[in-house]
Scaffold this active site. Structure first.
Site, PDB file in Angstrom:
ATOM      1  N   ASP A  44     101.369  51.111 -60.819  1.00  0.00           N
ATOM      2  CA  ASP A  44     101.615  50.441 -59.540  1.00  0.00           C
ATOM      3  C   ASP A  44     101.323  51.432 -58.417  1.00  0.00           C
ATOM      4  O   ASP A  44     100.683  52.468 -58.650  1.00  0.00           O
ATOM      5  CB  ASP A  44     103.033  49.840 -59.480  1.00  0.00           C
ATOM      6  CG  ASP A  44     104.118  50.899 -59.422  1.00  0.00           C
ATOM      7  OD1 ASP A  44     103.790  52.107 -59.387  1.00  0.00           O
ATOM      8  OD2 ASP A  44     105.307  50.522 -59.391  1.00  0.00           O
ATOM      9  N   ALA A  45     101.824  51.139 -57.211  1.00  0.00           N
ATOM     10  CA  ALA A  45     101.462  51.963 -56.053  1.00  0.00           C
ATOM     11  C   ALA A  45     102.054  53.367 -56.096  1.00  0.00           C
ATOM     12  O   ALA A  45     101.584  54.267 -55.395  1.00  0.00           O
ATOM     13  CB  ALA A  45     101.896  51.246 -54.777  1.00  0.00           C
TER      14      ALA A  45
ATOM     15  N   ARG B  83      88.944  58.774 -50.556  1.00  0.00           N
ATOM     16  CA  ARG B  83      89.491  58.348 -51.845  1.00  0.00           C
ATOM     17  C   ARG B  83      89.193  56.859 -52.074  1.00  0.00           C
ATOM     18  O   ARG B  83      88.952  56.426 -53.199  1.00  0.00           O
ATOM     19  CB  ARG B  83      91.007  58.566 -51.864  1.00  0.00           C
ATOM     20  CG  ARG B  83      91.397  60.011 -52.142  1.00  0.00           C
ATOM     21  CD  ARG B  83      92.888  60.236 -52.012  1.00  0.00           C
ATOM     22  NE  ARG B  83      93.738  59.278 -52.716  1.00  0.00           N
ATOM     23  CZ  ARG B  83      93.898  59.221 -54.035  1.00  0.00           C
ATOM     24  NH1 ARG B  83      93.262  60.074 -54.813  1.00  0.00           N
ATOM     25  NH2 ARG B  83      94.690  58.329 -54.581  1.00  0.00           N
TER      26      ARG B  83
ATOM     27  N   ARG C 219      94.250  62.248 -62.385  1.00  0.00           N
ATOM     28  CA  ARG C 219      94.115  61.925 -60.957  1.00  0.00           C
ATOM     29  C   ARG C 219      95.016  60.759 -60.633  1.00  0.00           C
ATOM     30  O   ARG C 219      95.189  59.881 -61.475  1.00  0.00           O
ATOM     31  CB  ARG C 219      92.702  61.434 -60.631  1.00  0.00           C
ATOM     32  CG  ARG C 219      91.645  62.423 -60.838  1.00  0.00           C
ATOM     33  CD  ARG C 219      91.338  63.128 -59.544  1.00  0.00           C
ATOM     34  NE  ARG C 219      90.347  64.148 -59.845  1.00  0.00           N
ATOM     35  CZ  ARG C 219      89.976  65.089 -59.014  1.00  0.00           C
ATOM     36  NH1 ARG C 219      90.491  65.137 -57.796  1.00  0.00           N
ATOM     37  NH2 ARG C 219      89.101  65.989 -59.363  1.00  0.00           N
ATOM     38  N   ILE C 220      95.454  60.742 -59.391  1.00  0.00           N
ATOM     39  CA  ILE C 220      96.160  59.559 -58.908  1.00  0.00           C
ATOM     40  C   ILE C 220      95.089  58.594 -58.410  1.00  0.00           C
ATOM     41  O   ILE C 220      94.242  58.971 -57.585  1.00  0.00           O
ATOM     42  CB  ILE C 220      97.149  59.939 -57.800  1.00  0.00           C
ATOM     43  CG1 ILE C 220      98.225  60.856 -58.404  1.00  0.00           C
ATOM     44  CG2 ILE C 220      97.757  58.698 -57.167  1.00  0.00           C
ATOM     45  CD1 ILE C 220      99.064  61.563 -57.385  1.00  0.00           C
TER      46      ILE C 220
ATOM     47  N   ASN D 223      98.649  53.045 -68.006  1.00  0.00           N
ATOM     48  CA  ASN D 223      98.541  54.498 -68.127  1.00  0.00           C
ATOM     49  C   ASN D 223      99.403  54.959 -69.287  1.00  0.00           C
ATOM     50  O   ASN D 223     100.449  54.372 -69.567  1.00  0.00           O
ATOM     51  CB  ASN D 223      99.050  55.146 -66.829  1.00  0.00           C
ATOM     52  CG  ASN D 223      98.991  56.658 -66.872  1.00  0.00           C
ATOM     53  OD1 ASN D 223      97.966  57.245 -67.218  1.00  0.00           O
ATOM     54  ND2 ASN D 223     100.090  57.312 -66.530  1.00  0.00           N
ATOM     55  N   THR D 224      98.967  56.030 -69.933  1.00  0.00           N
ATOM     56  CA  THR D 224      99.817  56.674 -70.919  1.00  0.00           C
ATOM     57  C   THR D 224     100.271  58.013 -70.362  1.00  0.00           C
ATOM     58  O   THR D 224      99.483  58.760 -69.785  1.00  0.00           O
ATOM     59  CB  THR D 224      99.122  56.784 -72.296  1.00  0.00           C
ATOM     60  OG1 THR D 224     100.000  57.464 -73.178  1.00  0.00           O
ATOM     61  CG2 THR D 224      97.808  57.521 -72.229  1.00  0.00           C
ATOM     62  N   HIS D 225     101.575  58.290 -70.524  1.00  0.00           N
ATOM     63  CA  HIS D 225     102.189  59.466 -69.883  1.00  0.00           C
ATOM     64  C   HIS D 225     103.024  60.222 -70.918  1.00  0.00           C
ATOM     65  O   HIS D 225     103.803  59.607 -71.653  1.00  0.00           O
ATOM     66  CB  HIS D 225     103.077  58.988 -68.724  1.00  0.00           C
ATOM     67  CG  HIS D 225     103.733  60.114 -67.993  1.00  0.00           C
ATOM     68  ND1 HIS D 225     103.063  60.874 -67.058  1.00  0.00           N
ATOM     69  CD2 HIS D 225     104.983  60.638 -68.084  1.00  0.00           C
ATOM     70  CE1 HIS D 225     103.885  61.807 -66.595  1.00  0.00           C
ATOM     71  NE2 HIS D 225     105.050  61.688 -67.207  1.00  0.00           N
TER      72      HIS D 225
HETATM   73  C1  GRF Z   1      97.960  62.736 -72.816  1.00  0.00           C
HETATM   74  O1  GRF Z   1      99.142  63.341 -73.275  1.00  0.00           O
HETATM   75  C2  GRF Z   1      98.200  61.894 -71.595  1.00  0.00           C
HETATM   76  O2  GRF Z   1      99.413  61.237 -71.599  1.00  0.00           O
HETATM   77  C3  GRF Z   1      98.202  62.945 -70.511  1.00  0.00           C
HETATM   78  O3  GRF Z   1      97.143  63.804 -70.863  1.00  0.00           O
HETATM   79  C4  GRF Z   1      96.981  63.773 -72.289  1.00  0.00           C
HETATM   80  C5  GRF Z   1      95.553  63.436 -72.562  1.00  0.00           C
HETATM   81  O4  GRF Z   1      95.200  63.769 -73.864  1.00  0.00           O
HETATM   82  N1  GRF Z   1      98.088  62.377 -69.202  1.00  0.00           N
HETATM   83  P1  GRF Z   1      93.774  63.373 -74.467  1.00  0.00           P
HETATM   84  O5  GRF Z   1      92.728  63.808 -73.448  1.00  0.00           O
HETATM   85  O6  GRF Z   1      93.777  61.903 -74.686  1.00  0.00           O
HETATM   86  O7  GRF Z   1      93.663  64.143 -75.752  1.00  0.00           O
END
Ligand code: GRF
Length: 196
Positions: free
Chosen positions: A144-145, A64, A94-95, A110-112
């Site tokens: 972060d970690a 990794r 992926r992490i 990151n967006t979650h």
């Molecule tokens: C998003 O909701 C993101 O937060 C999540 O996977 C989705 C990705 O959507 N981890 P896209 O590929 O940007 O349409």
């Protein structure tokens, strides 16, 4: 001008939102590189604009860490530095390896698709539905970690409709996630949000 590298795994609608924002000459950031861990359909949004892309599959590397090094080197070769650039994980499933996180964090976000710290991990939308939550949303945070544990930069909330499927809810989340991500990048570029 803030230089961005974007990491994706799938459809790339968040990447597309960033690219659309960057098409406006007054937007204070530009995407110089897009990488994925698989043959992600979303890469097409970048290639259409002539932005370099690269697929780096973890399985092609012995460890990794070796994957993390290759990813970091590719990103830095496109002018995105840990000191002044920004790496945006926008749907990378992926992490990221520790060495990569150490190199780029806190300039690594990151967006979650949930209101962290609720529902971390790869199945956030499914988990929110299974838990019977009535509210969920999206979070942009520094990586972060840990897994989805880094400092929260922005959150946006929505109400879960009765009987809503995972796909329907995820689409509605993504609709609030995209503008939030764009605004977060704008605020980082303008120094309104400080990463530390
Ligand atoms: C998003 O909701 C993101 O937060 C999540 O996977 C989705 C990705 O959507 N981890 P896209 O590929 O940007 O349409």
């Amino acid at each position: 001008m803030l230089k961005l590298a974007v990491l994706i795994s799938g459809g790339g609608s968040n990447l597309a939102a960033l690219l659309d924002a960057c098409d406006d000459a007054t937007f204070p950031a530009e995407v110089t590189f897009v990488a994925s861990d698989t043959d992600a359909p979303g890469l097409a949004y970048a290639t259409k604009r002539g932005i370099p892309t690269r697929i780096l599959r973890p399985r092609d590397y012995e460890t990794r860490e070796a994957w993390g090094d290759a990813l970091a080197t590719a990103i830095e070769s496109h002018d995105v530095t840990p000191e002044a650039g920004l790496v945006v994980s926008a749907g990378l499933m992926r992490i990221l390896p520790e060495n990569f996180v150490e190199r780029f964090s806190p300039r690594l976000i990151n967006t979650h698709p949930a209101l962290l710290p609720n529902f971390p991990g790869a199945h956030a939308v499914r988990d929110a539905l299974a838990a019977g939550a009535t509210e969920t949303g999206a979070t942009v945070h520094i990586i972060d970690a840990g897994v989805d544990t880094g400092p929260v930069l922005r959150q946006s909330q929505l109400h879960i409709h009765a009987g809503e499927t995972e796909t329907e809810l995820h689409e509605r989340i993504k609709a609030i996630e995209r503008p939030m991500l764009v605004q977060t990048v704008r605020d980082i570029a303008n120094g309104v949000l400080r990463l530390q």
